[in-house]
Motif scaffolding. Structure first.
Motif, PDB file in Angstrom:
ATOM      1  N   ASN A 134       0.840  -1.232  -0.045  1.00  0.00           N
ATOM      2  CA  ASN A 134       0.124  -0.148  -0.020  1.00  0.00           C
ATOM      3  C   ASN A 134       0.787   1.190  -0.073  1.00  0.00           C
ATOM      4  OD1 ASN A 134      -2.689  -1.257   0.358  1.00  0.00           O
ATOM      5  ND2 ASN A 134      -1.532  -1.936   2.263  1.00  0.00           N
ATOM      6  N   GLY A 135       0.309   2.295  -0.755  1.00  0.00           N
ATOM      7  CA  GLY A 135       1.253   3.503  -0.601  1.00  0.00           C
ATOM      8  C   GLY A 135       1.104   4.036   1.049  1.00  0.00           C
ATOM      9  N   SER A 136       0.136   3.861   1.613  1.00  0.00           N
ATOM     10  CA  SER A 136       0.290   4.545   2.875  1.00  0.00           C
ATOM     11  C   SER A 136       1.374   3.912   3.768  1.00  0.00           C
ATOM     12  CB  SER A 136      -1.127   3.900   3.562  1.00  0.00           C
ATOM     13  OG  SER A 136      -2.102   4.723   3.196  1.00  0.00           O
ATOM     14  N   PHE A 163      -4.162  13.949   1.016  1.00  0.00           N
ATOM     15  CA  PHE A 163      -3.914  12.600   1.381  1.00  0.00           C
ATOM     16  C   PHE A 163      -2.704  12.163   1.287  1.00  0.00           C
ATOM     17  CE2 PHE A 163      -4.719   7.923   2.090  1.00  0.00           C
ATOM     18  CZ  PHE A 163      -5.712   8.314   3.040  1.00  0.00           C
ATOM     19  N   PHE A 164      -2.007  11.600   2.292  1.00  0.00           N
ATOM     20  CA  PHE A 164      -0.728  10.851   2.299  1.00  0.00           C
ATOM     21  C   PHE A 164      -0.434   9.562   2.891  1.00  0.00           C
ATOM     22  CE2 PHE A 164       0.382  15.731   2.658  1.00  0.00           C
ATOM     23  CZ  PHE A 164       0.902  15.548   1.374  1.00  0.00           C
ATOM     24  N   SER A 165      -1.687   9.124   3.827  1.00  0.00           N
ATOM     25  CA  SER A 165      -1.467   7.805   4.460  1.00  0.00           C
ATOM     26  C   SER A 165      -2.793   7.707   5.161  1.00  0.00           C
ATOM     27  CB  SER A 165      -0.213   7.788   5.238  1.00  0.00           C
ATOM     28  OG  SER A 165      -0.345   6.599   5.741  1.00  0.00           O
ATOM     29  N   GLU A 216       3.245  16.370  -2.189  1.00  0.00           N
ATOM     30  CA  GLU A 216       3.097  15.944  -3.710  1.00  0.00           C
ATOM     31  C   GLU A 216       4.037  17.074  -4.181  1.00  0.00           C
ATOM     32  OE1 GLU A 216      -0.672  13.874  -4.895  1.00  0.00           O
ATOM     33  OE2 GLU A 216      -1.254  15.165  -3.349  1.00  0.00           O
ATOM     34  N   ASP A 245       5.593  12.323  -2.216  1.00  0.00           N
ATOM     35  CA  ASP A 245       4.773  11.381  -2.482  1.00  0.00           C
ATOM     36  C   ASP A 245       4.224  11.362  -3.830  1.00  0.00           C
ATOM     37  OD1 ASP A 245       2.147  10.004  -2.623  1.00  0.00           O
ATOM     38  OD2 ASP A 245       1.418  10.683  -0.783  1.00  0.00           O
ATOM     39  N   MET A 247       2.549   8.737  -5.174  1.00  0.00           N
ATOM     40  CA  MET A 247       1.185   8.112  -5.473  1.00  0.00           C
ATOM     41  C   MET A 247       0.616   8.261  -6.819  1.00  0.00           C
ATOM     42  SD  MET A 247       1.777   5.534  -3.408  1.00  0.00           S
ATOM     43  CE  MET A 247       2.554   6.488  -2.032  1.00  0.00           C
ATOM     44  N   ILE A 248       0.067   9.411  -6.857  1.00  0.00           N
ATOM     45  CA  ILE A 248      -0.691   9.799  -7.953  1.00  0.00           C
ATOM     46  C   ILE A 248       0.301  10.233  -9.134  1.00  0.00           C
ATOM     47  CG2 ILE A 248      -2.246  11.581  -8.956  1.00  0.00           C
ATOM     48  CD1 ILE A 248      -3.625  11.474  -5.987  1.00  0.00           C
ATOM     49  N   LYS A 273       0.056   2.861  -6.434  1.00  0.00           N
ATOM     50  CA  LYS A 273      -1.001   2.970  -7.503  1.00  0.00           C
ATOM     51  C   LYS A 273      -0.821   2.288  -9.104  1.00  0.00           C
ATOM     52  CE  LYS A 273      -3.698   6.780  -5.232  1.00  0.00           C
ATOM     53  NZ  LYS A 273      -4.859   6.149  -4.715  1.00  0.00           N
TER      54      LYS A 273
HETATM   55  C1  PLP Z   1      -1.211  11.168  -2.738  1.00  0.00           C
HETATM   56  C2  PLP Z   1      -1.559  10.015  -2.069  1.00  0.00           C
HETATM   57  N1  PLP Z   1      -0.583   9.287  -1.186  1.00  0.00           N
HETATM   58  C3  PLP Z   1      -0.919   8.290  -0.408  1.00  0.00           C
HETATM   59  C4  PLP Z   1      -1.868   7.347  -0.590  1.00  0.00           C
HETATM   60  C5  PLP Z   1      -2.287   6.218   0.157  1.00  0.00           C
HETATM   61  O1  PLP Z   1      -1.978   5.124  -0.950  1.00  0.00           O
HETATM   62  P1  PLP Z   1      -2.891   3.747  -0.327  1.00  0.00           P
HETATM   63  O2  PLP Z   1      -4.314   3.828  -0.526  1.00  0.00           O
HETATM   64  O3  PLP Z   1      -2.305   2.818  -1.398  1.00  0.00           O
HETATM   65  O4  PLP Z   1      -2.388   3.412   0.933  1.00  0.00           O
HETATM   66  C6  PLP Z   1      -2.994   7.929  -1.629  1.00  0.00           C
HETATM   67  C7  PLP Z   1      -3.949   7.119  -1.775  1.00  0.00           C
HETATM   68  O5  PLP Z   1      -5.180   7.726  -2.303  1.00  0.00           O
HETATM   69  C8  PLP Z   1      -2.811   9.004  -2.399  1.00  0.00           C
HETATM   70  O6  PLP Z   1      -3.700   9.432  -3.225  1.00  0.00           O
END
Ligand code: PLP
Length: 452
Positions: A134-136, A163-165, A216, A245, A247-248, A273
């Motif tokens: 997971n990203g979190s 969102f970060f976690s 981000e 971050d 993730m996106i 992601k």
């Molecule tokens: C910018 C960002 N960081 C971290 C996360 C967390 O990722 P995950 O849902 O895989 O734990 C998300 C999830 O939406 C996100 O958009």
């Protein structure tokens, strides 16, 4: 079992559905069995109109079919994870092939090293990488490493990014902070995006106490010229770790992330992601000097870094390797930007024709388009968001955002634009005559709110 793609009859979503009776019957059961009725709040019933597909049964490309057999074109698939398309054949094949050799052993699998090499080739300046599901977990691991590396407790996060976690250091700072001690949330400070003075201020107010800066590199708003470099310089002046971050932005702005796109290399970065086209895979990458604290070859106190039972499931790693290959071979990022631009132009035309400037805004980069909805006074409005989603769903489009994938063909984009135009016509009438007249149920609600 054949994994070959059967030609799927794409009866492009017609004027429309939609009987949701089976979906609606299952919703009651889902909420009785699962808190929230789903495993991600952003997919929850409160995020969609009442008349909406509640459960998806299958997907192909950018099309999905719900429990009642209705077909939709979908956007932001898998919370932006599915960038190539649902059931994208090369990825499914790669994962399936790997699964036949076993998914999890008593010792590491060779493919862990293969993907580590492939990822480090993509991420400039990163010397080590560790995978997660997971990203979190990846952003949380970055924060933990930064705290261990600097010996400091405070962290600074960007206040303007949503969102970060799911973990306490972040969720504790939101409205949804029930169950999180204030002492933990109190260690997280906030600065404003594109406002270097607000970060200066935090460092000045807490000298020698801030372990890291988390942001981000870009979300809905692009960075001002020089801003990201200033953030990095400030971190280095104050001996703090810079964490992006991705993730996106990763595999979307650029295969190497927003850091590559903007040419600013952080000390640590977290990817997830799109890395596996929807398979559960995330990564923390960065400087050896910091990452090695999670390793076995130093005399510092060890950091318990991303060590989970399922962390390196082989088929998710295989999916990720194949995703990288497809991205390279087929210029996926270029396609995402091009199709997003095509959609943006068409939606902006509809905004102009329906006199919706300032009332319905399309924002963000073409590869990551989102929209904001406003009432007749220009205030952000959940009721108007609901109405727009409702009218799109009637026309066979599920679009909580307009984030495109590699499977959104020209025909899908054009069909979506027609649906948007028709939804905008209703939106305009609702602005003039009152939204209640057109809304067919309750409003959607913000995800991170305190009360139901
Ligand atoms: C910018 C960002 N960081 C971290 C996360 C967390 O990722 P995950 O849902 O895989 O734990 C998300 C999830 O939406 C996100 O958009």
């Amino acid at each position: 079992m054949s994994l070959k793609n059967e030609p799927v009859p794409l009866t492009l979503a017609g004027p429309g559905p939609k009987d949701f009776s089976k979906s609606q019957a299952l919703q009651l059961k889902a909420h009785r069995l699962i808190p929230g009725g789903a495993h991600t709040y952003a997919k929850g019933d409160d995020q969609f109109p009442e008349q909406a597909p509640a459960f998806i049964v299958r997907g192909k490309g950018c099309h999905v079919w719900d429990l009642d057999g209705n077909e939709f074109i979908e956007y932001g698939m898998g919370l932006r994870a599915v960038t190539l398309g649902h059931a994208f054949e090369p990825i499914v094949e790669a994962a399936y092939k790997q699964m036949q050799f076993g998914v999890n052993f008593t010792r590491p699998a060779k493919i862990e090293v293969d993907l580590a090499e492939a990822m480090l080739e993509l991420i400039d300046g990163a010397e080590m990488v560790k995978f997660a599901k997971n990203g979190s977990d990846a952003t949380t691991a970055a924060v933990k490493l930064a705290r261990a590396y600097t010996g400091r407790d405070l962290i600074a996060i960007c206040a303007d990014q949503p969102f970060f976690s799911i973990d306490d250091w972040f969720i504790g700072t939101t409205e949804l902070n029930a169950g999180i001690p204030e002492t933990i949330a109190g260690l997280t400070l906030k600065f404003r995006y594109n406002d270097i003075d607000s970060l200066w201020l935090l460092f000045d107010q807490h000298p020698g106490k801030i372990a890291c800066v988390v942001l981000e590199a870009e979300a809905a708003t692009p960075p001002k010229a020089g801003y990201l470099n200033q953030v990095k310089e400030l971190c280095e002046q104050r001996d703090a770790v810079l964490i992006f971050d991705e993730m996106i932005t990763g595999f979307r702005w650029h295969l190497g992330g927003a850091q590559k796109f903007h040419g600013v290399i952080p000390h640590l970065s977290a990817f997830g992601k799109a890395m596996g086209n929807g398979f559960a895979i995330a990564a923390l990458a960065g400087k050896r000097e910091i990452m090695r604290l999670g390793g076995l070859d130093h005399d510092e106190p060890r950091v318990f870094l991303l060590s989970t039972t399922h962390g390196a499931e082989t088929h998710a790693l295989a999916a990720s390797l194949e995703t990288i290959r497809v991205y390279r071979e087929r210029n996926v990022v270029e396609f995402l930007w091009r199709q997003g631009e095509r959609l943006r132009a068409l939606i902006n035309q509809s905004i102009a024709e329906n006199r919706l400037e300032g009332l319905f805004d399309l924002i963000g980069r073409p590869c990551n388009l989102v929209f904001t909805t406003h009432d007749q006074n220009g205030n952000r409005s959940q009721a108007f968001r609901t109405l727009f989603l409702q009218e799109l769903i009637k026309r066979g489009v599920i679009a909580p955002s307009f984030v495109v994938s590699f499977s959104h063909s020209d025909a899908d984009i054009d069909r979506t634009a027609e649906a948007v135009y028709e939804a905008h016509v209703i939106y305009r009438k609702a602005l003039d005559e009152g939204v209640e007249k057109y809304l067919e149920g309750r409003s959607v609600k913000p995800v991170n709110r305190r009360q139901n």
